[in-house]
Design a protein around this motif. Structure first.
Motif, PDB file in Angstrom:
ATOM      1  N   ASP A  25       3.408  10.390  -6.818  1.00 24.74           N
ATOM      2  CA  ASP A  25       4.720  10.967  -6.540  1.00 24.74           C
ATOM      3  C   ASP A  25       5.731   9.846  -6.294  1.00 24.74           C
ATOM      4  N   PRO A  26       6.822   9.770  -7.079  1.00 26.85           N
ATOM      5  CA  PRO A  26       7.803   8.691  -6.911  1.00 26.85           C
ATOM      6  C   PRO A  26       8.455   8.673  -5.526  1.00 26.85           C
ATOM      7  N   GLN A  27       8.632   9.846  -4.932  1.00 29.23           N
ATOM      8  CA  GLN A  27       9.245   9.927  -3.597  1.00 29.23           C
ATOM      9  C   GLN A  27       8.321   9.298  -2.552  1.00 29.23           C
ATOM     10  N   THR A  28       7.048   9.603  -2.621  1.00 28.88           N
ATOM     11  CA  THR A  28       6.068   9.032  -1.692  1.00 28.88           C
ATOM     12  C   THR A  28       5.992   7.516  -1.865  1.00 28.88           C
ATOM     13  N   LEU A  29       5.961   7.077  -3.102  1.00 30.00           N
ATOM     14  CA  LEU A  29       5.904   5.645  -3.383  1.00 30.00           C
ATOM     15  C   LEU A  29       7.138   4.929  -2.838  1.00 30.00           C
ATOM     16  N   LEU A  30       8.297   5.564  -2.974  1.00 31.77           N
ATOM     17  CA  LEU A  30       9.528   4.978  -2.429  1.00 31.77           C
ATOM     18  C   LEU A  30       9.432   4.825  -0.913  1.00 31.77           C
ATOM     19  N   TYR A  31       8.917   5.847  -0.235  1.00 28.67           N
ATOM     20  CA  TYR A  31       8.776   5.784   1.222  1.00 28.67           C
ATOM     21  C   TYR A  31       7.806   4.682   1.646  1.00 28.67           C
ATOM     22  N   ALA A  35       8.716   1.458   3.856  1.00 32.54           N
ATOM     23  CA  ALA A  35       7.946   1.146   5.064  1.00 32.54           C
ATOM     24  C   ALA A  35       7.438  -0.286   5.023  1.00 32.54           C
ATOM     25  N   TYR A  36       6.907  -0.709   3.870  1.00 35.09           N
ATOM     26  CA  TYR A  36       6.373  -2.068   3.754  1.00 35.09           C
ATOM     27  C   TYR A  36       7.476  -3.110   3.960  1.00 35.09           C
ATOM     28  N   VAL A  37       8.586  -2.936   3.272  1.00 35.35           N
ATOM     29  CA  VAL A  37       9.684  -3.904   3.386  1.00 35.35           C
ATOM     30  C   VAL A  37      10.250  -3.904   4.808  1.00 35.35           C
ATOM     31  N   SER A  38      10.345  -2.736   5.425  1.00 32.46           N
ATOM     32  CA  SER A  38      10.852  -2.645   6.798  1.00 32.46           C
ATOM     33  C   SER A  38       9.940  -3.376   7.776  1.00 32.46           C
ATOM     34  N   VAL A  39       8.648  -3.158   7.625  1.00 31.94           N
ATOM     35  CA  VAL A  39       7.694  -3.825   8.520  1.00 31.94           C
ATOM     36  C   VAL A  39       7.774  -5.334   8.348  1.00 31.94           C
ATOM     37  N   GLN A  40       7.849  -5.807   7.109  1.00 28.23           N
ATOM     38  CA  GLN A  40       7.932  -7.248   6.878  1.00 28.23           C
ATOM     39  C   GLN A  40       9.220  -7.819   7.481  1.00 28.23           C
ATOM     40  N   ALA A 103       4.567 -12.474  -1.049  1.00 26.38           N
ATOM     41  CA  ALA A 103       4.497 -12.924  -2.446  1.00 26.38           C
ATOM     42  C   ALA A 103       3.270 -12.341  -3.137  1.00 26.38           C
ATOM     43  N   MET A 104       2.136 -12.355  -2.450  1.00 25.78           N
ATOM     44  CA  MET A 104       0.916 -11.772  -3.025  1.00 25.78           C
ATOM     45  C   MET A 104       1.085 -10.267  -3.250  1.00 25.78           C
ATOM     46  N   MET A 105       1.720  -9.609  -2.297  1.00 26.52           N
ATOM     47  CA  MET A 105       1.922  -8.169  -2.413  1.00 26.52           C
ATOM     48  C   MET A 105       2.881  -7.856  -3.563  1.00 26.52           C
ATOM     49  N   ALA A 106       3.911  -8.677  -3.731  1.00 29.27           N
ATOM     50  CA  ALA A 106       4.840  -8.484  -4.850  1.00 29.27           C
ATOM     51  C   ALA A 106       4.093  -8.615  -6.174  1.00 29.27           C
ATOM     52  N   LEU A 112       0.471  -6.021 -11.162  1.00 30.14           N
ATOM     53  CA  LEU A 112      -0.805  -5.328 -11.345  1.00 30.14           C
ATOM     54  C   LEU A 112      -0.720  -3.824 -11.074  1.00 30.14           C
ATOM     55  N   LYS A 113       0.405  -3.376 -10.528  1.00 32.67           N
ATOM     56  CA  LYS A 113       0.665  -1.944 -10.269  1.00 32.67           C
ATOM     57  C   LYS A 113      -0.250  -1.332  -9.208  1.00 32.67           C
ATOM     58  N   TYR A 114      -0.728  -2.131  -8.248  1.00 27.91           N
ATOM     59  CA  TYR A 114      -1.504  -1.585  -7.137  1.00 27.91           C
ATOM     60  C   TYR A 114      -0.541  -1.017  -6.106  1.00 27.91           C
ATOM     61  N   THR A 115      -0.859   0.161  -5.568  1.00 22.44           N
ATOM     62  CA  THR A 115       0.037   0.779  -4.593  1.00 22.44           C
ATOM     63  C   THR A 115      -0.602   0.906  -3.207  1.00 22.44           C
ATOM     64  N   GLN A 116      -1.907   1.117  -3.148  1.00 19.77           N
ATOM     65  CA  GLN A 116      -2.563   1.280  -1.853  1.00 19.77           C
ATOM     66  C   GLN A 116      -2.381   0.076  -0.924  1.00 19.77           C
ATOM     67  N   PRO A 117      -2.436  -1.161  -1.423  1.00 24.20           N
ATOM     68  CA  PRO A 117      -2.252  -2.299  -0.519  1.00 24.20           C
ATOM     69  C   PRO A 117      -0.895  -2.325   0.187  1.00 24.20           C
ATOM     70  N   LEU A 118       0.124  -1.711  -0.390  1.00 28.91           N
ATOM     71  CA  LEU A 118       1.420  -1.639   0.295  1.00 28.91           C
ATOM     72  C   LEU A 118       1.278  -0.905   1.621  1.00 28.91           C
ATOM     73  N   PHE A 119       0.594   0.221   1.575  1.00 30.65           N
ATOM     74  CA  PHE A 119       0.394   1.022   2.785  1.00 30.65           C
ATOM     75  C   PHE A 119      -0.448   0.255   3.804  1.00 30.65           C
ATOM     76  N   ILE A 120      -1.528  -0.339   3.340  1.00 34.30           N
ATOM     77  CA  ILE A 120      -2.441  -1.056   4.238  1.00 34.30           C
ATOM     78  C   ILE A 120      -1.734  -2.257   4.872  1.00 34.30           C
ATOM     79  N   GLN A 121      -0.991  -3.014   4.068  1.00 36.90           N
ATOM     80  CA  GLN A 121      -0.315  -4.200   4.600  1.00 36.90           C
ATOM     81  C   GLN A 121       0.846  -3.851   5.520  1.00 36.90           C
TER      82      GLN A 121
END
Length: 183
Positions: A25-31, A35-40, A103-106, A112-121
């Motif tokens: 879901d694009p909306q979930t991915l955006l959130y 969240a990831y950018v805010s936390v960083q 940088a690794m997450m980017a 590589l189009k991985y999305t789960q590590p965004l949430f975990i990180q």
């Protein structure tokens, strides 16, 4: 609990939760991205603030310790610094770790189009901030004793075999070695 063990437990738990999140879901991915950018940004802001607090305190207490090396006793070296410089150095290491992780997450997310590590990180960023020793001392106001005593212990998964030595005998031995090299 040991920070390395708690990081492992949180990572494994976050992976199980991340399986349930609909990243299609694009909306979930955006959130999750927000969240990831805010936390960083919060983590970097906290480290920057800690650096300002260290400079403001300007603690010029001399700190002597023997830094271990992988080669054994003859490779270890004597380090003489101030509490201010030591804390700034440790905060700088923490900031570099955030930059490297981003940088690794980017790379992982954009290329590589991985999305789960965004949430975990995003979760791990908050945990890392909480575990950072300069943050505990200068932001949370905890006294620099016990685990927070300088120089900080490395605290690996199986204990600290390569922790800095602060006892008088180790410092005197290192000073003798430095004296011999100068002659």
């Amino acid at each position: 609990m040991n920070p390395a063990v708690s990081n492992l437990v949180i990572s494994l738990g976050a992976m199980q939760v991340a399986r349930k999140i609909p990243f299609d879901d694009p909306q979930t991915l955006l959130y999750v991205r927000i969240a990831y950018v805010s936390v960083q940004a919060i983590v970097l802001g906290a480290y920057f603030y800690v650096g300002l607090q260290i400079k403001k305190k300007n603690d010029q207490t001399v700190l002597k310790y023997v830094e271990p090396s992988s080669m054994g006793a003859e490779g270890s070296k004597l380090v003489t610094t101030t509490v201010r410089d030591y804390d700034l150095q440790e905060t700088s290491k923490l900031m570099r770790a955030v930059y490297f992780g981003a940088a690794m997450m980017a790379f992982m997310h954009l290329y590589l189009k991985y999305t789960q590590p965004l949430f975990i990180q995003a979760l791990m960023g908050v945990k890392t901030l909480y575990d950072a020793k300069p943050v505990a001392i200068h932001l949370f106001g905890k006294p620099a004793e016990g685990d927070l005593k300088r120089p900080f212990k490395a605290g690996g998964m199986f204990g600290g075999a390569s922790d800095p030595q602060t006892d008088k005998a180790a410092i005197d031995e290192a000073e003798k070695r430095v004296g011999k090299k100068e002659e």
